[in-house]
Design a protein around this motif. Structure first.
Motif, short mmCIF file in Angstrom:
data_model
loop_
_atom_site.label_atom_id
_atom_site.label_comp_id
_atom_site.label_asym_id
_atom_site.label_seq_id
_atom_site.Cartn_x
_atom_site.Cartn_y
_atom_site.Cartn_z
N TYR A 96 25.99 44.37 36.91
CA TYR A 96 26.52 43.75 38.42
C TYR A 96 27.47 44.86 38.88
CZ TYR A 96 28.33 41.33 42.12
OH TYR A 96 28.52 40.70 43.50
N ALA A 97 27.29 45.10 39.93
CA ALA A 97 28.26 46.06 40.78
C ALA A 97 28.51 45.81 42.28
CB ALA A 97 28.16 47.65 40.55
N SER A 98 29.74 45.80 42.90
CA SER A 98 30.02 45.86 44.25
C SER A 98 29.52 47.19 44.94
CB SER A 98 31.27 45.39 44.48
OG SER A 98 31.59 44.25 44.18
N PRO A 99 29.41 47.29 46.14
CA PRO A 99 29.06 48.22 46.37
C PRO A 99 30.08 49.44 46.32
CG PRO A 99 28.68 46.61 48.36
CD PRO A 99 29.28 46.08 47.04
N LYS A 100 29.72 50.58 46.19
CA LYS A 100 30.51 51.89 45.86
C LYS A 100 31.22 51.82 44.41
CE LYS A 100 31.52 52.94 50.80
NZ LYS A 100 32.51 53.07 51.96
N LEU A 101 31.01 50.90 43.73
CA LEU A 101 31.67 50.70 42.34
C LEU A 101 30.64 51.02 41.36
CD1 LEU A 101 34.18 47.73 42.79
CD2 LEU A 101 34.59 50.13 42.81
N GLU A 102 31.04 51.46 39.96
CA GLU A 102 29.97 51.65 38.98
C GLU A 102 29.71 50.19 38.36
OE1 GLU A 102 31.48 54.10 36.13
OE2 GLU A 102 33.42 53.24 36.01
N PRO A 103 28.72 49.92 37.87
CA PRO A 103 28.33 48.79 37.00
C PRO A 103 29.42 48.60 35.88
CG PRO A 103 26.25 50.27 37.15
CD PRO A 103 27.40 51.18 37.89
N LYS A 104 29.35 47.40 35.63
CA LYS A 104 30.54 47.19 34.44
C LYS A 104 30.03 47.70 33.16
CE LYS A 104 29.82 42.72 35.33
NZ LYS A 104 29.75 41.39 35.23
N ASP A 204 33.77 43.09 37.72
CA ASP A 204 33.79 43.47 39.10
C ASP A 204 34.67 42.68 40.11
OD1 ASP A 204 31.89 45.00 40.95
OD2 ASP A 204 32.35 43.20 42.12
N PRO A 205 35.34 43.47 40.94
CA PRO A 205 36.16 42.71 41.92
C PRO A 205 35.58 41.29 42.40
CG PRO A 205 36.46 44.99 42.23
CD PRO A 205 35.18 44.75 41.39
N ALA A 206 34.17 41.30 42.96
CA ALA A 206 33.80 40.21 43.58
C ALA A 206 33.62 39.01 42.47
CB ALA A 206 32.18 40.53 43.81
N GLU A 207 33.66 39.21 41.29
CA GLU A 207 33.60 38.34 40.26
C GLU A 207 35.17 37.63 40.15
OE1 GLU A 207 30.39 39.48 36.90
OE2 GLU A 207 32.33 40.59 37.00
N GLU A 208 36.00 38.12 40.72
CA GLU A 208 37.29 37.86 40.78
C GLU A 208 37.58 36.96 42.08
OE1 GLU A 208 40.85 39.36 38.44
OE2 GLU A 208 38.98 38.00 37.58
N THR A 209 37.21 37.61 43.02
CA THR A 209 37.68 37.02 44.41
C THR A 209 36.61 36.33 45.09
OG1 THR A 209 36.85 39.02 45.23
CG2 THR A 209 39.08 39.15 44.85
N PHE A 210 35.48 36.14 44.66
CA PHE A 210 34.24 35.34 45.15
C PHE A 210 34.29 35.43 46.65
CE2 PHE A 210 31.77 31.44 46.21
CZ PHE A 210 30.76 31.63 45.10
N PRO A 211 33.94 36.67 47.28
CA PRO A 211 33.86 37.20 48.69
C PRO A 211 32.90 36.57 49.49
CG PRO A 211 33.24 39.04 47.50
CD PRO A 211 33.48 38.07 46.39
N PHE A 212 31.95 35.63 49.02
CA PHE A 212 30.57 35.17 49.36
C PHE A 212 30.95 34.10 50.46
CE2 PHE A 212 30.26 36.41 45.04
CZ PHE A 212 29.38 37.67 45.29
N SER A 213 30.12 34.23 51.37
CA SER A 213 30.16 32.86 52.57
C SER A 213 28.64 32.92 52.91
CB SER A 213 31.17 33.37 53.63
OG SER A 213 30.66 34.61 54.10
N ARG A 265 39.50 45.40 35.81
CA ARG A 265 38.66 45.44 36.99
C ARG A 265 37.99 46.74 37.10
NH1 ARG A 265 40.92 41.82 41.83
NH2 ARG A 265 40.17 43.56 43.13
N THR A 266 36.89 46.77 37.52
CA THR A 266 36.20 48.46 37.77
C THR A 266 36.59 49.07 38.81
OG1 THR A 266 34.23 47.22 38.84
CG2 THR A 266 34.07 47.52 36.60
N ASP A 267 37.55 48.57 39.71
CA ASP A 267 37.91 49.09 40.97
C ASP A 267 39.52 49.98 40.42
OD1 ASP A 267 39.60 46.94 40.53
OD2 ASP A 267 39.49 46.52 42.90
N ARG A 268 39.76 49.82 38.97
CA ARG A 268 40.87 50.47 38.52
C ARG A 268 40.40 51.76 37.85
NH1 ARG A 268 45.48 49.61 40.54
NH2 ARG A 268 46.47 50.48 38.54
#
Length: 299
Positions: A96-104, A204-213, A265-268
């Motif tokens: 899994y990976a958010s856009p512009k980030l590498e997979p875990k 991944d950051p999305a797994e921390e913040t749950f930015p879904f709607s 986090r993969t954004d670090r």
């Protein structure tokens, strides 16, 4: 089987780039460290410490002790090789990976390879459970990469049950989204041999913040189960609470067993995690939780 074959092919295509990235990160971190600072039978001076009752008098450094009213022992730097087992989770959930980030998966592998490089250069032996027997080969990166690609299957969601010696260290790199009791039980089993260990949850950051709607279909990457949610944003609070509880249970187990725990986090930067792990390796009582990444969400 076709799915597993595809994953192996994708990993094989990415491996040369990941090895180069790991070597670059290892080289950058190596400039900031100065050996494995541990007491033992080496030749280099490490530190003075107070003499304790029961020690041989021959260990006293009389010149240093003459400066005040206490007896001191001159300790030398630890130089004997021991074994470090590194396990990277390469299962489907790590893709899994958010856009512009590498997979875990790529982050876990890069850190595993770079850490192995640093440890071998420091005189250690490195192994991968069920994949690679402990070795001090100067080609450790290439050997790890080759053995991972040649393995019958990629490392799964939880580390295998193996028996590290009491003098060895274990580094676990994965997302650890398996059921909490399973994660805790596996850490307890590995710690039961007396080995020290370090658990790193890579997310991944999305797994921390749950930015879904809105209306979202969520699919479990390994079991294939799926669920469609009409208003995903209404799940956020419950999701965050469950993640916090899951993480706190793992943290508590690690602390109780004398292991360290960290969230990355993969954004670090990967170098941030590599440096923290390398500096922590070999510390006796590893139970104090590693300093978290600046972006870590604490339970």
């Amino acid at each position: 089987m076709a799915h597993l074959s595809h994953e192996a092919s994708v990993l094989a295509a990415a491996m040369p780039r990941l090895v180069l990235e790991a070597r670059r990160i290892a080289a950058s971190v190596q400039h900031g460290v100065h050996g494995r600072r541990r007491s033992g039978s080496g030749e280099n001076f490490w530190q003075y410490r107070r003499f304790t009752d029961g020690e041989p008098a021959a260990r006293v450094d009389w010149r240093r002790s003459a400066r005040d009213d206490h007896l001191y022992v001159r300790e030398r730097e630890w130089e004997a090789a021991h074994t470090v087992w590194i396990w990277p989770d390469l299962s489907a959930s790590m893709d899994y990976a958010s856009p512009k980030l590498e997979p875990k998966r790529h982050r876990a592998l890069v850190v595993a390879l770079a850490l192995a490089e640093l440890l071998v250069k420091g005189g250690e032996r490195v192994g991968v459970p069920d994949i690679l027997r402990p070795t001090a080969s100067r080609r450790i990166m290439e050997r790890m990469a080759e053995q991972l690609l040649l393995a019958p299957s990629l490392p799964g969601s939880l580390p295998p049950l193996f028996h590290p010696s009491p003098l060895s260290e274990v580094v676990l790199l994965g997302d650890f989204w398996s059921p909490t009791p399973e994660v805790v039980a596996r850490i307890e089993a590995l710690a039961g041999t007396g080995a020290h260990g370090h658990v790193v949850q890579i997310v991944d950051p999305a797994e921390e913040t749950f930015p879904f709607s809105g209306r979202i279909a969520f699919r479990e990457p390994e079991g294939g189960a799926s669920i469609t949610v009409g208003r995903a944003e209404t799940w956020r609070a419950d999701y965050e609470a469950r993640v916090a509880a899951h993480r706190e249970a793992i943290r508590a187990a690690a602390n109780r067993l004398g292991w360290s725990f960290r969230v990355h986090r993969t954004d670090r930067p990967a170098s941030e995690l590599l440096l923290a792990l390398h500096m922590r390796m070999g510390v006796g009582n590893a139970g104090a939780t590693l300093t978290p990444d600046a972006t870590e969400t604490r339970a």
